[in-house]
Write a protein that holds these residues in place. Structure first.
Motif, PDB file in Angstrom:
ATOM      1  N   MET A 182       0.823  -1.204   0.000  1.00  0.00           N
ATOM      2  CA  MET A 182       0.000   0.000   0.000  1.00  0.00           C
ATOM      3  C   MET A 182       0.862   1.261   0.000  1.00  0.00           C
ATOM      4  SD  MET A 182      -2.777   1.352   2.821  1.00  0.00           S
ATOM      5  CE  MET A 182      -1.449   1.760   3.982  1.00  0.00           C
ATOM      6  N   MET A 183       1.904   1.293   0.830  1.00  0.00           N
ATOM      7  CA  MET A 183       2.750   2.479   0.910  1.00  0.00           C
ATOM      8  C   MET A 183       3.504   2.706  -0.402  1.00  0.00           C
ATOM      9  SD  MET A 183       2.125   3.881   3.728  1.00  0.00           S
ATOM     10  CE  MET A 183       3.403   5.129   3.531  1.00  0.00           C
ATOM     11  N   GLY A 184       3.997   1.621  -1.023  1.00  0.00           N
ATOM     12  CA  GLY A 184       4.672   1.764  -2.309  1.00  0.00           C
ATOM     13  C   GLY A 184       3.744   2.302  -3.373  1.00  0.00           C
ATOM     14  N   SER A 185       2.522   1.788  -3.402  1.00  0.00           N
ATOM     15  CA  SER A 185       1.545   2.246  -4.389  1.00  0.00           C
ATOM     16  C   SER A 185       1.123   3.682  -4.121  1.00  0.00           C
ATOM     17  CB  SER A 185       0.315   1.330  -4.372  1.00  0.00           C
ATOM     18  OG  SER A 185       0.673   0.004  -4.693  1.00  0.00           O
ATOM     19  N   LEU A 186       1.007   4.044  -2.842  1.00  0.00           N
ATOM     20  CA  LEU A 186       0.626   5.401  -2.486  1.00  0.00           C
ATOM     21  C   LEU A 186       1.671   6.406  -2.965  1.00  0.00           C
ATOM     22  CD1 LEU A 186      -1.669   6.861  -0.963  1.00  0.00           C
ATOM     23  CD2 LEU A 186      -0.265   6.719   1.102  1.00  0.00           C
ATOM     24  N   LEU A 187       2.949   6.074  -2.775  1.00  0.00           N
ATOM     25  CA  LEU A 187       4.014   6.958  -3.244  1.00  0.00           C
ATOM     26  C   LEU A 187       4.066   7.003  -4.768  1.00  0.00           C
ATOM     27  CD1 LEU A 187       6.853   6.109  -0.690  1.00  0.00           C
ATOM     28  CD2 LEU A 187       5.523   8.221  -0.847  1.00  0.00           C
ATOM     29  N   ALA A 188       3.798   5.863  -5.413  1.00  0.00           N
ATOM     30  CA  ALA A 188       3.745   5.856  -6.875  1.00  0.00           C
ATOM     31  C   ALA A 188       2.620   6.751  -7.376  1.00  0.00           C
ATOM     32  CB  ALA A 188       3.552   4.428  -7.385  1.00  0.00           C
ATOM     33  N   GLY A 189       1.492   6.734  -6.679  1.00  0.00           N
ATOM     34  CA  GLY A 189       0.386   7.606  -7.056  1.00  0.00           C
ATOM     35  C   GLY A 189       0.734   9.072  -6.867  1.00  0.00           C
ATOM     36  N   LEU A 190       1.467   9.373  -5.792  1.00  0.00           N
ATOM     37  CA  LEU A 190       1.899  10.752  -5.560  1.00  0.00           C
ATOM     38  C   LEU A 190       2.838  11.210  -6.675  1.00  0.00           C
ATOM     39  CD1 LEU A 190       2.089  13.280  -3.798  1.00  0.00           C
ATOM     40  CD2 LEU A 190       3.905  12.134  -2.484  1.00  0.00           C
ATOM     41  N   ASN A 191       3.752  10.342  -7.062  1.00  0.00           N
ATOM     42  CA  ASN A 191       4.673  10.676  -8.153  1.00  0.00           C
ATOM     43  C   ASN A 191       3.917  10.916  -9.457  1.00  0.00           C
ATOM     44  OD1 ASN A 191       7.368  11.199  -7.903  1.00  0.00           O
ATOM     45  ND2 ASN A 191       8.048   9.238  -8.703  1.00  0.00           N
ATOM     46  N   THR A 192       2.930  10.076  -9.726  1.00  0.00           N
ATOM     47  CA  THR A 192       2.131  10.241 -10.938  1.00  0.00           C
ATOM     48  C   THR A 192       1.373  11.557 -10.919  1.00  0.00           C
ATOM     49  OG1 THR A 192       1.866   7.828 -11.105  1.00  0.00           O
ATOM     50  CG2 THR A 192       0.334   9.189 -12.363  1.00  0.00           C
ATOM     51  N   LEU A 193       0.852  11.929  -9.754  1.00  0.00           N
ATOM     52  CA  LEU A 193       0.126  13.194  -9.626  1.00  0.00           C
ATOM     53  C   LEU A 193       1.043  14.383  -9.919  1.00  0.00           C
ATOM     54  CD1 LEU A 193      -2.428  14.745  -8.791  1.00  0.00           C
ATOM     55  CD2 LEU A 193      -1.610  14.628  -6.425  1.00  0.00           C
ATOM     56  N   ILE A 194       2.307  14.279  -9.505  1.00  0.00           N
ATOM     57  CA  ILE A 194       3.259  15.371  -9.724  1.00  0.00           C
ATOM     58  C   ILE A 194       3.678  15.451 -11.189  1.00  0.00           C
ATOM     59  CG2 ILE A 194       5.592  16.192  -9.180  1.00  0.00           C
ATOM     60  CD1 ILE A 194       5.203  14.957  -6.389  1.00  0.00           C
ATOM     61  N   ILE A 195       3.947  14.290 -11.794  1.00  0.00           N
ATOM     62  CA  ILE A 195       4.500  14.274 -13.146  1.00  0.00           C
ATOM     63  C   ILE A 195       3.413  14.323 -14.217  1.00  0.00           C
ATOM     64  CG2 ILE A 195       5.982  12.997 -14.744  1.00  0.00           C
ATOM     65  CD1 ILE A 195       7.248  11.661 -12.303  1.00  0.00           C
ATOM     66  N   PHE A 196       2.323  13.601 -13.983  1.00  0.00           N
ATOM     67  CA  PHE A 196       1.236  13.509 -14.962  1.00  0.00           C
ATOM     68  C   PHE A 196      -0.080  13.977 -14.335  1.00  0.00           C
ATOM     69  CE2 PHE A 196       4.250  10.044 -15.850  1.00  0.00           C
ATOM     70  CZ  PHE A 196       4.630  10.352 -17.145  1.00  0.00           C
ATOM     71  N   PRO A 197      -0.203  15.240 -13.960  1.00  0.00           N
ATOM     72  CA  PRO A 197      -1.399  15.687 -13.229  1.00  0.00           C
ATOM     73  C   PRO A 197      -2.690  15.605 -14.037  1.00  0.00           C
ATOM     74  CG  PRO A 197      -0.063  17.570 -13.917  1.00  0.00           C
ATOM     75  CD  PRO A 197       0.746  16.343 -14.214  1.00  0.00           C
ATOM     76  N   ASP A 198      -2.589  15.483 -15.363  1.00  0.00           N
ATOM     77  CA  ASP A 198      -3.801  15.440 -16.182  1.00  0.00           C
ATOM     78  C   ASP A 198      -4.201  14.025 -16.561  1.00  0.00           C
ATOM     79  OD1 ASP A 198      -1.566  15.089 -17.755  1.00  0.00           O
ATOM     80  OD2 ASP A 198      -2.457  16.022 -19.527  1.00  0.00           O
ATOM     81  N   ARG A 199      -3.525  13.019 -16.048  1.00  0.00           N
ATOM     82  CA  ARG A 199      -3.879  11.628 -16.355  1.00  0.00           C
ATOM     83  C   ARG A 199      -4.910  11.142 -15.347  1.00  0.00           C
ATOM     84  NH1 ARG A 199      -2.503  12.289 -21.293  1.00  0.00           N
ATOM     85  NH2 ARG A 199      -0.356  12.990 -21.503  1.00  0.00           N
ATOM     86  N   HIS A 200      -6.151  11.597 -15.509  1.00  0.00           N
ATOM     87  CA  HIS A 200      -7.177  11.356 -14.512  1.00  0.00           C
ATOM     88  C   HIS A 200      -7.552   9.885 -14.398  1.00  0.00           C
ATOM     89  CE1 HIS A 200      -8.040  15.682 -15.791  1.00  0.00           C
ATOM     90  NE2 HIS A 200      -7.442  15.746 -14.627  1.00  0.00           N
ATOM     91  N   LEU A 201      -7.519   9.156 -15.505  1.00  0.00           N
ATOM     92  CA  LEU A 201      -7.836   7.733 -15.451  1.00  0.00           C
ATOM     93  C   LEU A 201      -6.840   6.994 -14.568  1.00  0.00           C
ATOM     94  CD1 LEU A 201      -9.403   5.242 -16.385  1.00  0.00           C
ATOM     95  CD2 LEU A 201      -7.913   5.150 -18.405  1.00  0.00           C
ATOM     96  N   VAL A 202      -5.560   7.240 -14.785  1.00  0.00           N
ATOM     97  CA  VAL A 202      -4.522   6.576 -13.985  1.00  0.00           C
ATOM     98  C   VAL A 202      -4.652   6.976 -12.518  1.00  0.00           C
ATOM     99  CG1 VAL A 202      -2.042   6.374 -13.604  1.00  0.00           C
ATOM    100  CG2 VAL A 202      -2.946   6.381 -15.931  1.00  0.00           C
TER     101      VAL A 202
END
Length: 257
Positions: A182-202
């Motif tokens: 869960m923690m690894g996925s949570l950080l991956a999601g945070l990274n995605t939000l920073i780098i790809f903020p418009d990828r709403h599906l992901v």
């Protein structure tokens, strides 16, 4: 996108790749990457350790096959950003250990399949998944494997829950694996939000992952407690799942519980 190799995706008359990121070469990016890599490595390592103890695979068989194929495609077959390729290849090496465990004990989750047939079907799934993942990356111009990787992560979270229910025990699983994943996925999601903020599906998939992981953590905690063990004990004794209930004889009525 000078940080991405042209490879097979620079096709005449085709729009640029879908995964164009913001500039990410900064301290916070690498801090998050190290954090998510650490938590995922712990999840894999603890799952491997628990599988050796219980003689049951810690990560569900189907997602092991697809994940192994994903790592191979995105570390060997498809060109990657220079820092990404060695990271993906490192996961291939870890996956080899898990695949070895699947070949030894994975058939236990499919008691109706002969062991040899199970092994052949598993390897066939790896090949088919690899082909499909390669074609998906090419067709959707997602050489980072962002969409396929996140969708796979949703499947992993769901498969943990299904496996726990199916086995009716904590064999091959632990609370720490669930928390680290869960923690690894949570950080991956945070990274995605920073780098790809418009990828709403992901980003919506990461929300689903978080919900499923929280559900699994609660379920595995209660399951271990019901077995008379402490969920927080790292080296619990071996867990043997209960034998499946025998099928009723032909013509015998099935009694409602």
């Amino acid at each position: 996108m000078d940080w991405l190799p042209p490879a097979i995706f620079d096709l005449p008359g085709v729009a640029p790749a879908v995964s164009e990121p913001r500039d990410f070469r900064n301290f916070w990016f690498w801090t998050i990457v190290v954090g998510l890599g650490t938590f995922w490595a712990l999840a894999y390592g603890l799952a491997i350790q628990r599988a050796f103890v219980d003689k049951f695979v810690g990560i569900p068989v189907v997602v092991v096959a697809i994940n192994f194929a994903w790592e191979i495609v995105h570390s060997i077959v498809i060109d990657q950003e220079p820092a990404q390729r060695p990271a993906n290849f490192a996961w291939v090496l870890i996956d080899i250990v898990i695949v070895t465990q699947v070949m030894k004990w994975g058939h236990k989750d499919f008691p109706k399949l002969p062991r040899k047939l199970f092994q052949r079907l598993f390897l066939a799934l790896v090949v088919v998944a690899g082909i499909e993942l390669f074609l998906a990356a090419r067709e959707f111009r997602d050489i980072l494997g962002m969409y396929s990787g996140c969708a796979l992560n949703v499947g992993i979270s769901a498969a943990f829950i299904v496996t726990l229910v199916k086995r009716r025990s904590s064999a091959g699983q632990s609370l720490y694996v669930g928390i680290c994943k869960m923690m690894g996925s949570l950080l991956a999601g945070l990274n995605t939000l920073i780098i790809f903020p418009d990828r709403h599906l992901v980003l919506s998939w990461f929300v689903m992952i978080l919900v499923l992981d929280l559900v699994y953590i609660r379920m595995i905690y209660r399951q271990i407690r019901s077995e008379g063990q402490s969920p927080w004990k790292l080296n619990r004794p071996r867990v043997i799942p209960p034998a499946p209930a025998p099928a009723p004889a032909r013509g015998e009525p099935v009694m409602a519980s």
